[in-house]
Design a protein around this motif. Structure first.
Motif, PDB file in Angstrom:
ATOM      1  N   LEU A  76     -16.328  -2.875 -61.438  1.00 55.39           N
ATOM      2  CA  LEU A  76     -15.018  -2.951 -60.378  1.00 55.39           C
ATOM      3  C   LEU A  76     -15.719  -3.088 -58.978  1.00 55.39           C
ATOM      4  CD1 LEU A  76     -11.935  -2.716 -60.349  1.00 55.39           C
ATOM      5  CD2 LEU A  76     -12.336  -0.221 -59.940  1.00 55.39           C
ATOM      6  N   THR A  77     -16.743  -2.268 -58.699  1.00 58.44           N
ATOM      7  CA  THR A  77     -17.053  -2.052 -57.096  1.00 58.44           C
ATOM      8  C   THR A  77     -18.504  -2.342 -56.902  1.00 58.44           C
ATOM      9  OG1 THR A  77     -17.487   0.111 -57.010  1.00 58.44           O
ATOM     10  CG2 THR A  77     -15.122  -0.746 -56.683  1.00 58.44           C
ATOM     11  N   GLN A  78     -19.247  -2.673 -58.019  1.00 56.29           N
ATOM     12  CA  GLN A  78     -20.903  -2.609 -58.096  1.00 56.29           C
ATOM     13  C   GLN A  78     -21.300  -1.407 -57.285  1.00 56.29           C
ATOM     14  OE1 GLN A  78     -19.269  -5.883 -57.285  1.00 56.29           O
ATOM     15  NE2 GLN A  78     -18.609  -5.643 -59.281  1.00 56.29           N
ATOM     16  N   SER A  79     -20.524  -0.370 -57.105  1.00 56.67           N
ATOM     17  CA  SER A  79     -21.141   0.780 -56.339  1.00 56.67           C
ATOM     18  C   SER A  79     -20.775   2.153 -57.221  1.00 56.67           C
ATOM     19  CB  SER A  79     -20.395   0.857 -54.840  1.00 56.67           C
ATOM     20  OG  SER A  79     -19.080   1.291 -55.148  1.00 56.67           O
ATOM     21  N   THR A  80     -21.272   3.026 -56.760  1.00 59.94           N
ATOM     22  CA  THR A  80     -20.944   4.569 -57.464  1.00 59.94           C
ATOM     23  C   THR A  80     -19.580   5.210 -57.167  1.00 59.94           C
ATOM     24  OG1 THR A  80     -23.358   4.912 -57.059  1.00 59.94           O
ATOM     25  CG2 THR A  80     -22.306   6.727 -57.547  1.00 59.94           C
ATOM     26  N   GLY A  81     -19.285   5.074 -55.660  1.00 58.54           N
ATOM     27  CA  GLY A  81     -17.914   5.674 -55.704  1.00 58.54           C
ATOM     28  C   GLY A  81     -17.944   7.034 -55.599  1.00 58.54           C
ATOM     29  N   VAL A  82     -16.928   7.727 -55.084  1.00 56.68           N
ATOM     30  CA  VAL A  82     -16.598   9.048 -55.171  1.00 56.68           C
ATOM     31  C   VAL A  82     -15.682   9.630 -55.794  1.00 56.68           C
ATOM     32  CG1 VAL A  82     -17.663   9.357 -52.847  1.00 56.68           C
ATOM     33  CG2 VAL A  82     -15.394   8.905 -53.077  1.00 56.68           C
ATOM     34  N   LEU A  83     -15.442  10.968 -56.192  1.00 53.90           N
ATOM     35  CA  LEU A  83     -14.493  11.516 -57.111  1.00 53.90           C
ATOM     36  C   LEU A  83     -13.173  11.571 -56.390  1.00 53.90           C
ATOM     37  CD1 LEU A  83     -15.045  14.613 -59.349  1.00 53.90           C
ATOM     38  CD2 LEU A  83     -12.994  14.819 -57.651  1.00 53.90           C
ATOM     39  N   ARG A  84     -12.095  11.214 -56.934  1.00 52.93           N
ATOM     40  CA  ARG A  84     -10.770  11.335 -56.439  1.00 52.93           C
ATOM     41  C   ARG A  84      -9.858  12.261 -57.522  1.00 52.93           C
ATOM     42  NH1 ARG A  84     -11.860  10.469 -51.458  1.00 52.93           N
ATOM     43  NH2 ARG A  84     -12.683   8.497 -50.977  1.00 52.93           N
ATOM     44  N   MET A  85      -9.165  13.131 -57.101  1.00 48.63           N
ATOM     45  CA  MET A  85      -8.508  14.233 -58.076  1.00 48.63           C
ATOM     46  C   MET A  85      -7.063  14.603 -57.526  1.00 48.63           C
ATOM     47  SD  MET A  85      -9.644  17.569 -59.775  1.00 48.63           S
ATOM     48  CE  MET A  85     -10.213  18.496 -58.398  1.00 48.63           C
ATOM     49  N   GLN A  86      -6.081  14.401 -58.359  1.00 45.93           N
ATOM     50  CA  GLN A  86      -4.745  15.013 -58.238  1.00 45.93           C
ATOM     51  C   GLN A  86      -4.864  16.330 -58.586  1.00 45.93           C
ATOM     52  OE1 GLN A  86      -1.188  12.375 -58.840  1.00 45.93           O
ATOM     53  NE2 GLN A  86      -2.666  10.662 -58.740  1.00 45.93           N
ATOM     54  N   GLY A  87      -5.406  17.413 -57.876  1.00 42.10           N
ATOM     55  CA  GLY A  87      -5.795  18.774 -58.417  1.00 42.10           C
ATOM     56  C   GLY A  87      -4.398  19.411 -59.190  1.00 42.10           C
ATOM     57  N   ARG A  88      -3.337  19.499 -58.414  1.00 42.64           N
ATOM     58  CA  ARG A  88      -2.066  20.152 -58.730  1.00 42.64           C
ATOM     59  C   ARG A  88      -1.656  19.494 -60.202  1.00 42.64           C
ATOM     60  NH1 ARG A  88       2.506  20.983 -54.398  1.00 42.64           N
ATOM     61  NH2 ARG A  88       0.343  20.867 -52.903  1.00 42.64           N
ATOM     62  N   GLU A  89      -1.741  18.274 -60.324  1.00 39.29           N
ATOM     63  CA  GLU A  89      -1.282  17.462 -61.730  1.00 39.29           C
ATOM     64  C   GLU A  89      -2.325  17.659 -62.643  1.00 39.29           C
ATOM     65  OE1 GLU A  89       1.601  15.701 -62.497  1.00 39.29           O
ATOM     66  OE2 GLU A  89       2.025  16.656 -60.647  1.00 39.29           O
ATOM     67  N   VAL A  90      -3.613  17.757 -62.487  1.00 40.53           N
ATOM     68  CA  VAL A  90      -4.473  18.221 -63.547  1.00 40.53           C
ATOM     69  C   VAL A  90      -4.515  19.662 -64.060  1.00 40.53           C
ATOM     70  CG1 VAL A  90      -6.946  18.386 -64.385  1.00 40.53           C
ATOM     71  CG2 VAL A  90      -6.273  16.803 -62.641  1.00 40.53           C
ATOM     72  N   PHE A  91      -4.179  20.312 -63.242  1.00 36.14           N
ATOM     73  CA  PHE A  91      -3.879  21.814 -63.427  1.00 36.14           C
ATOM     74  C   PHE A  91      -2.634  21.984 -64.408  1.00 36.14           C
ATOM     75  CE2 PHE A  91      -4.612  25.980 -61.192  1.00 36.14           C
ATOM     76  CZ  PHE A  91      -3.831  26.727 -62.209  1.00 36.14           C
ATOM     77  N   ARG A  92      -1.578  21.302 -63.987  1.00 41.32           N
ATOM     78  CA  ARG A  92      -0.139  21.328 -64.560  1.00 41.32           C
ATOM     79  C   ARG A  92      -0.592  21.019 -66.231  1.00 41.32           C
ATOM     80  NH1 ARG A  92       3.742  18.117 -65.710  1.00 41.32           N
ATOM     81  NH2 ARG A  92       2.893  16.355 -64.812  1.00 41.32           N
ATOM     82  N   HIS A  93      -1.474  20.022 -66.642  1.00 42.83           N
ATOM     83  CA  HIS A  93      -1.865  19.685 -67.807  1.00 42.83           C
ATOM     84  C   HIS A  93      -2.828  20.446 -68.583  1.00 42.83           C
ATOM     85  CE1 HIS A  93      -0.300  15.621 -67.991  1.00 42.83           C
ATOM     86  NE2 HIS A  93      -0.236  15.521 -66.944  1.00 42.83           N
ATOM     87  N   ALA A  94      -3.580  21.060 -67.644  1.00 39.26           N
ATOM     88  CA  ALA A  94      -4.712  21.819 -68.148  1.00 39.26           C
ATOM     89  C   ALA A  94      -4.437  22.874 -69.210  1.00 39.26           C
ATOM     90  CB  ALA A  94      -5.601  22.284 -67.300  1.00 39.26           C
TER      91      ALA A  94
END
Ligand code: ACO
Length: 324
Positions: A205-223
């Motif tokens: 996609l970008t030929q780079s490493t990138g950084v983490l992005r998270m919608q924490g509240r949504e992940v929590f809801r599923h977890a």
């Protein structure tokens, strides 16, 4: 007669550098109090400059082999769960293989983010029970400090680095829940939720490493729902129930997710392994790190029933039941 994948050794490695929550206070609008209250995390380890995932994985593998009184020549396969490999390729597992001095067997990586160790355990179990391997090293190893956005207070305070390794051996069982080894598994994923937790860079996609992005509240809801369901399914396949569980060994992401999942499963917190306060979220390394720490501390004993459960990016999640 049933072939079981039985744990015969465990070990871990944590980088020397320990960073307490207070270290973030001078750089970000955050506090030790907020991080503890919302996540349960008090400190985490960060890899030193130049210290890599494969180095930590190799150290953990050596510790597991030493604990089992075995050598690398006994190992047929190395499976590393990681989302933070040293290089795009070759796999971290082949680097571990070389680091251990293995000149035979096979090695590869598994990528299921924070659920990676559960997926790797399941893969190892399939190799062992099908007779393709006798002795497998399963490793979770991560340097999440390398994919953090240090300006994003909602993610960078949560993660840490480390590695844990488990040695699995083929042993004969009776085919009953009384056997030692892996007794039940449940793996799930749902790519519709791929945007809840991702890295914003990558090879194609970008030929780079990138950084983490998270919608924490949504992940929590599923977890909580998904983890409790996976644990229930895995226990059912093992012929066991929540009352048989000696220890839940959860992915160490957030103490509130850990305790609510245990509650939903009907298991008291006195039967839950918790290391999130000391390690933070080490993604695929968190379960073997937690397990190794509590085995070394003498809390987990031979013959006890463990349920390992984890969820992460994908979303991907699952649970493994094993008798220690
Ligand atoms: N310090 C102070 N305030 C903060 C911080 C911080 N470090 N981070 C976020 N906040 C603020 C937010 O901006 C927000 O402010 P607002 O209300 O003004 O918008 C407020 O705190 C509450 O934010 P929430 O995101 O709602 O906080 P929540 O209670 O959900 O906790 C957390 C956040 C810890 C991320 C939690 O949602 C969580 O643990 N989620 C699950 C993470 C997880 O399990 N990930 C899966 C595995 S990771 C993997 O696969 C790589």
């Amino acid at each position: 007669m049933t072939i079981r994948a039985v744990a015969t050794g465990i070990g871990h490695y944590l980088p020397e550098r320990i960073v307490p929550n207070a270290a973030f206070e001078s750089r970000l609008e955050t506090s030790d109090e907020w991080i503890r209250a919302r996540s349960g995390i008090e400190r985490r380890h960060f890899a030193a400059e130049g210290e890599t995932t494969s180095q930590m994985a190799t150290a953990a593998a050596r510790a597991a082999l030493a604990q089992a009184g075995r050598t690398a020549t006994d190992v047929d396969a190395v499976i590393v769960a990681t989302s933070t490999p040293d290089r795009t390729f070759p796999s971290v597992a082949t680097m571990v293989q070389a680091g251990l001095g293995m000149t035979s067997g096979f090695a590869f990586d598994v990528q299921a983010v924070c659920a990676g160790f559960v997926f790797a355990l399941s893969t190892a179990n399939a190799f062992i029970t099908s007779g393709q391997a006798q002795t497998v090293l399963v490793i979770g190893a991560e340097t999440f400090s390398r994919i953090m956005d240090w300006q994003d207070r909602s993610t960078c305070v949560l993660f840490g680095d480390g590695a844990g390794a488990l040695l699995l051996d083929a042993q004969k069982g009776q085919g009953t829940p009384e056997d030692r080894g892996i007794l039940g598994l449940d793996l799930q994923s749902d790519g519709r939720f791929r945007d809840l937790l991702y890295v914003d860079g990558g090879v194609s996609l970008t030929q780079s490493t990138g950084v983490l992005r998270m919608q924490g509240r949504e992940v929590f809801r599923h977890a909580v729902e998904k983890l409790a369901a996976a644990a229930h399914n895995a226990l059912g396949k093992a012929g066991l129930g929540a009352q048989d569980v000696d220890w839940i060994v959860p992915h160490q992401a957030n103490l509130r997710i850990i305790s609510r999942t245990a509650q939903k499963m009907g298991v008291g917190m006195d039967r839950v392994v918790v290391t999130v306060q000391d390690h933070g979220n080490t993604s695929a390394a968190s379960i073997p790190l937690a397990l190794s720490t509590w085995v070394a501390g003498g809390q987990i004993k031979r013959g006890e029933v463990l349920v390992a459960e984890a969820i992460g990016g994908g979303l991907a999640w699952g649970a493994v039941v094993l008798r220690w």
